[in-house]
Scaffold this motif. Structure first.
Motif, PDB file in Angstrom:
ATOM      1  N   MET A 144       0.850  -1.181   0.000  1.00  0.00           N
ATOM      2  CA  MET A 144       0.000   0.000   0.000  1.00  0.00           C
ATOM      3  C   MET A 144       0.891   1.239   0.000  1.00  0.00           C
ATOM      4  SD  MET A 144      -2.679   1.344   2.947  1.00  0.00           S
ATOM      5  CE  MET A 144      -3.790  -0.023   2.759  1.00  0.00           C
ATOM      6  N   ASN A 145       0.513   2.228  -0.758  1.00  0.00           N
ATOM      7  CA  ASN A 145       1.211   3.500  -0.801  1.00  0.00           C
ATOM      8  C   ASN A 145       0.507   4.449   0.164  1.00  0.00           C
ATOM      9  OD1 ASN A 145       3.316   5.051  -1.763  1.00  0.00           O
ATOM     10  ND2 ASN A 145       2.163   5.845  -3.491  1.00  0.00           N
ATOM     11  N   ILE A 146       1.266   5.048   1.065  1.00  0.00           N
ATOM     12  CA  ILE A 146       0.716   5.903   2.117  1.00  0.00           C
ATOM     13  C   ILE A 146       1.181   7.337   1.890  1.00  0.00           C
ATOM     14  CG2 ILE A 146       0.666   6.323   4.604  1.00  0.00           C
ATOM     15  CD1 ILE A 146       1.394   3.316   4.938  1.00  0.00           C
ATOM     16  N   TYR A 147       0.228   8.279   1.938  1.00  0.00           N
ATOM     17  CA  TYR A 147       0.534   9.707   1.849  1.00  0.00           C
ATOM     18  C   TYR A 147       0.830  10.211   3.257  1.00  0.00           C
ATOM     19  CZ  TYR A 147      -0.365  14.709   1.771  1.00  0.00           C
ATOM     20  OH  TYR A 147      -0.260  16.058   1.932  1.00  0.00           O
ATOM     21  N   VAL A 148       1.906  10.985   3.395  1.00  0.00           N
ATOM     22  CA  VAL A 148       2.259  11.581   4.683  1.00  0.00           C
ATOM     23  C   VAL A 148       2.421  13.081   4.466  1.00  0.00           C
ATOM     24  CG1 VAL A 148       3.825  11.506   6.644  1.00  0.00           C
ATOM     25  CG2 VAL A 148       3.548   9.473   5.221  1.00  0.00           C
ATOM     26  N   GLY A 149       1.518  13.851   5.048  1.00  0.00           N
ATOM     27  CA  GLY A 149       1.534  15.302   4.869  1.00  0.00           C
ATOM     28  C   GLY A 149       1.905  16.038   6.139  1.00  0.00           C
ATOM     29  N   ASN A 150       2.237  17.311   5.987  1.00  0.00           N
ATOM     30  CA  ASN A 150       2.616  18.213   7.071  1.00  0.00           C
ATOM     31  C   ASN A 150       3.928  17.793   7.726  1.00  0.00           C
ATOM     32  OD1 ASN A 150       2.003  20.660   8.331  1.00  0.00           O
ATOM     33  ND2 ASN A 150       1.194  19.625  10.127  1.00  0.00           N
ATOM     34  N   LEU A 151       4.844  17.267   6.915  1.00  0.00           N
ATOM     35  CA  LEU A 151       6.162  16.878   7.421  1.00  0.00           C
ATOM     36  C   LEU A 151       6.988  18.110   7.755  1.00  0.00           C
ATOM     37  CD1 LEU A 151       7.202  14.154   4.816  1.00  0.00           C
ATOM     38  CD2 LEU A 151       6.554  13.763   7.197  1.00  0.00           C
ATOM     39  N   SER A 152       7.864  17.962   8.730  1.00  0.00           N
ATOM     40  CA  SER A 152       8.846  19.000   9.008  1.00  0.00           C
ATOM     41  C   SER A 152       9.729  19.144   7.768  1.00  0.00           C
ATOM     42  CB  SER A 152       9.699  18.595  10.210  1.00  0.00           C
ATOM     43  OG  SER A 152      10.856  19.403  10.278  1.00  0.00           O
ATOM     44  N   TYR A 153      10.085  20.371   7.420  1.00  0.00           N
ATOM     45  CA  TYR A 153      10.920  20.597   6.237  1.00  0.00           C
ATOM     46  C   TYR A 153      12.341  20.077   6.438  1.00  0.00           C
ATOM     47  CZ  TYR A 153       7.050  23.353   4.541  1.00  0.00           C
ATOM     48  OH  TYR A 153       5.806  23.744   4.119  1.00  0.00           O
ATOM     49  N   ARG A 154      12.714  19.800   7.696  1.00  0.00           N
ATOM     50  CA  ARG A 154      14.053  19.277   7.999  1.00  0.00           C
ATOM     51  C   ARG A 154      14.092  17.746   8.040  1.00  0.00           C
ATOM     52  NH1 ARG A 154      13.428  23.711  11.414  1.00  0.00           N
ATOM     53  NH2 ARG A 154      12.776  22.387  13.125  1.00  0.00           N
ATOM     54  N   MET A 155      12.934  17.090   7.962  1.00  0.00           N
ATOM     55  CA  MET A 155      12.901  15.626   8.048  1.00  0.00           C
ATOM     56  C   MET A 155      13.578  15.004   6.834  1.00  0.00           C
ATOM     57  SD  MET A 155       9.680  13.056   8.556  1.00  0.00           S
ATOM     58  CE  MET A 155       9.767  12.741  10.301  1.00  0.00           C
ATOM     59  N   THR A 156      14.344  13.943   7.097  1.00  0.00           N
ATOM     60  CA  THR A 156      15.021  13.230   6.014  1.00  0.00           C
ATOM     61  C   THR A 156      14.217  11.977   5.647  1.00  0.00           C
ATOM     62  OG1 THR A 156      16.327  11.835   7.493  1.00  0.00           O
ATOM     63  CG2 THR A 156      17.278  13.980   6.873  1.00  0.00           C
ATOM     64  N   GLU A 157      14.540  11.393   4.502  1.00  0.00           N
ATOM     65  CA  GLU A 157      13.857  10.170   4.085  1.00  0.00           C
ATOM     66  C   GLU A 157      14.153   9.022   5.048  1.00  0.00           C
ATOM     67  OE1 GLU A 157      14.784   9.663  -0.086  1.00  0.00           O
ATOM     68  OE2 GLU A 157      13.287  11.162  -0.646  1.00  0.00           O
ATOM     69  N   SER A 158      15.353   8.981   5.610  1.00  0.00           N
ATOM     70  CA  SER A 158      15.664   7.913   6.570  1.00  0.00           C
ATOM     71  C   SER A 158      14.863   8.095   7.861  1.00  0.00           C
ATOM     72  CB  SER A 158      17.166   7.829   6.848  1.00  0.00           C
ATOM     73  OG  SER A 158      17.635   9.011   7.430  1.00  0.00           O
ATOM     74  N   GLU A 159      14.635   9.325   8.288  1.00  0.00           N
ATOM     75  CA  GLU A 159      13.796   9.577   9.474  1.00  0.00           C
ATOM     76  C   GLU A 159      12.344   9.191   9.201  1.00  0.00           C
ATOM     77  OE1 GLU A 159      16.141  13.295  11.592  1.00  0.00           O
ATOM     78  OE2 GLU A 159      14.744  13.724   9.956  1.00  0.00           O
ATOM     79  N   LEU A 160      11.881   9.452   7.995  1.00  0.00           N
ATOM     80  CA  LEU A 160      10.527   9.062   7.613  1.00  0.00           C
ATOM     81  C   LEU A 160      10.403   7.539   7.633  1.00  0.00           C
ATOM     82  CD1 LEU A 160       7.714   9.851   6.559  1.00  0.00           C
ATOM     83  CD2 LEU A 160       8.667   9.861   4.253  1.00  0.00           C
ATOM     84  N   ARG A 161      11.387   6.861   7.092  1.00  0.00           N
ATOM     85  CA  ARG A 161      11.417   5.390   7.094  1.00  0.00           C
ATOM     86  C   ARG A 161      11.400   4.868   8.540  1.00  0.00           C
ATOM     87  NH1 ARG A 161      13.083   1.298   3.712  1.00  0.00           N
ATOM     88  NH2 ARG A 161      13.571   2.767   2.058  1.00  0.00           N
ATOM     89  N   GLU A 162      12.202   5.464   9.413  1.00  0.00           N
ATOM     90  CA  GLU A 162      12.267   5.043  10.819  1.00  0.00           C
ATOM     91  C   GLU A 162      10.934   5.204  11.531  1.00  0.00           C
ATOM     92  OE1 GLU A 162      15.483   7.069  12.804  1.00  0.00           O
ATOM     93  OE2 GLU A 162      16.916   6.427  11.275  1.00  0.00           O
ATOM     94  N   ALA A 163      10.178   6.243  11.194  1.00  0.00           N
ATOM     95  CA  ALA A 163       8.879   6.476  11.842  1.00  0.00           C
ATOM     96  C   ALA A 163       7.877   5.365  11.510  1.00  0.00           C
ATOM     97  CB  ALA A 163       8.317   7.839  11.423  1.00  0.00           C
ATOM     98  N   PHE A 164       7.993   4.801  10.309  1.00  0.00           N
ATOM     99  CA  PHE A 164       7.050   3.766   9.868  1.00  0.00           C
ATOM    100  C   PHE A 164       7.564   2.347  10.094  1.00  0.00           C
ATOM    101  CE2 PHE A 164       5.163   7.407   7.964  1.00  0.00           C
ATOM    102  CZ  PHE A 164       3.826   7.089   7.802  1.00  0.00           C
ATOM    103  N   ALA A 165       8.853   2.175  10.314  1.00  0.00           N
ATOM    104  CA  ALA A 165       9.464   0.848  10.455  1.00  0.00           C
ATOM    105  C   ALA A 165       8.857  -0.025  11.558  1.00  0.00           C
ATOM    106  CB  ALA A 165      10.962   0.987  10.648  1.00  0.00           C
ATOM    107  N   PRO A 166       8.438   0.522  12.707  1.00  0.00           N
ATOM    108  CA  PRO A 166       7.875  -0.353  13.747  1.00  0.00           C
ATOM    109  C   PRO A 166       6.599  -1.090  13.312  1.00  0.00           C
ATOM    110  CG  PRO A 166       8.438   1.773  14.687  1.00  0.00           C
ATOM    111  CD  PRO A 166       8.590   1.893  13.188  1.00  0.00           C
ATOM    112  N   PHE A 167       5.967  -0.657  12.231  1.00  0.00           N
ATOM    113  CA  PHE A 167       4.684  -1.234  11.819  1.00  0.00           C
ATOM    114  C   PHE A 167       4.824  -2.301  10.743  1.00  0.00           C
ATOM    115  CE2 PHE A 167       4.115   3.040  13.385  1.00  0.00           C
ATOM    116  CZ  PHE A 167       3.228   2.804  14.417  1.00  0.00           C
ATOM    117  N   GLY A 168       5.966  -2.355  10.075  1.00  0.00           N
ATOM    118  CA  GLY A 168       6.181  -3.338   9.014  1.00  0.00           C
ATOM    119  C   GLY A 168       7.356  -2.935   8.149  1.00  0.00           C
ATOM    120  N   GLU A 169       7.680  -3.809   7.215  1.00  0.00           N
ATOM    121  CA  GLU A 169       8.817  -3.546   6.331  1.00  0.00           C
ATOM    122  C   GLU A 169       8.485  -2.405   5.371  1.00  0.00           C
ATOM    123  OE1 GLU A 169      11.553  -5.617   2.900  1.00  0.00           O
ATOM    124  OE2 GLU A 169      10.105  -6.855   3.980  1.00  0.00           O
TER     125      GLU A 169
END
Length: 81
Positions: free
Chosen positions: A1-26
């Protein structure tokens, strides 16, 4: 499933975004959309998780949650109209 994530901090990196979702699945892919000319974040991105059950858990857990000082908007991505 493709998930939209809005209102991100402008300083957030793609690895930080990945880390936020990692506890829920690959996380297959985490992408922050950037302006072509300035290469700065536009404040939204997409996360891809193959397992729909895990993806729905991530959406429920992270929608309206504060991450990086901003309250995220998280939902299933829909095709552009």
């Amino acid at each position: 499933m493709n998930i939209y994530v809005g209102n991100l901090s402008y300083r957030m990196t793609e690895s930080e975004l990945r880390e936020a979702f990692a506890p829920f699945g690959e996380v297959k892919r985490a992408k922050i959309v950037k302006d072509r000319e300035t290469n700065r974040s536009k404040g939204f991105g997409f996360v891809e998780i193959d397992d729909d059950v895990a993806a729905n858990k991530a959406i429920e857990a992270l929608n309206n949650k504060e991450v990086g000082g901003r309250v995220l908007r998280v939902n299933e991505s829909r095709p552009k109209e």
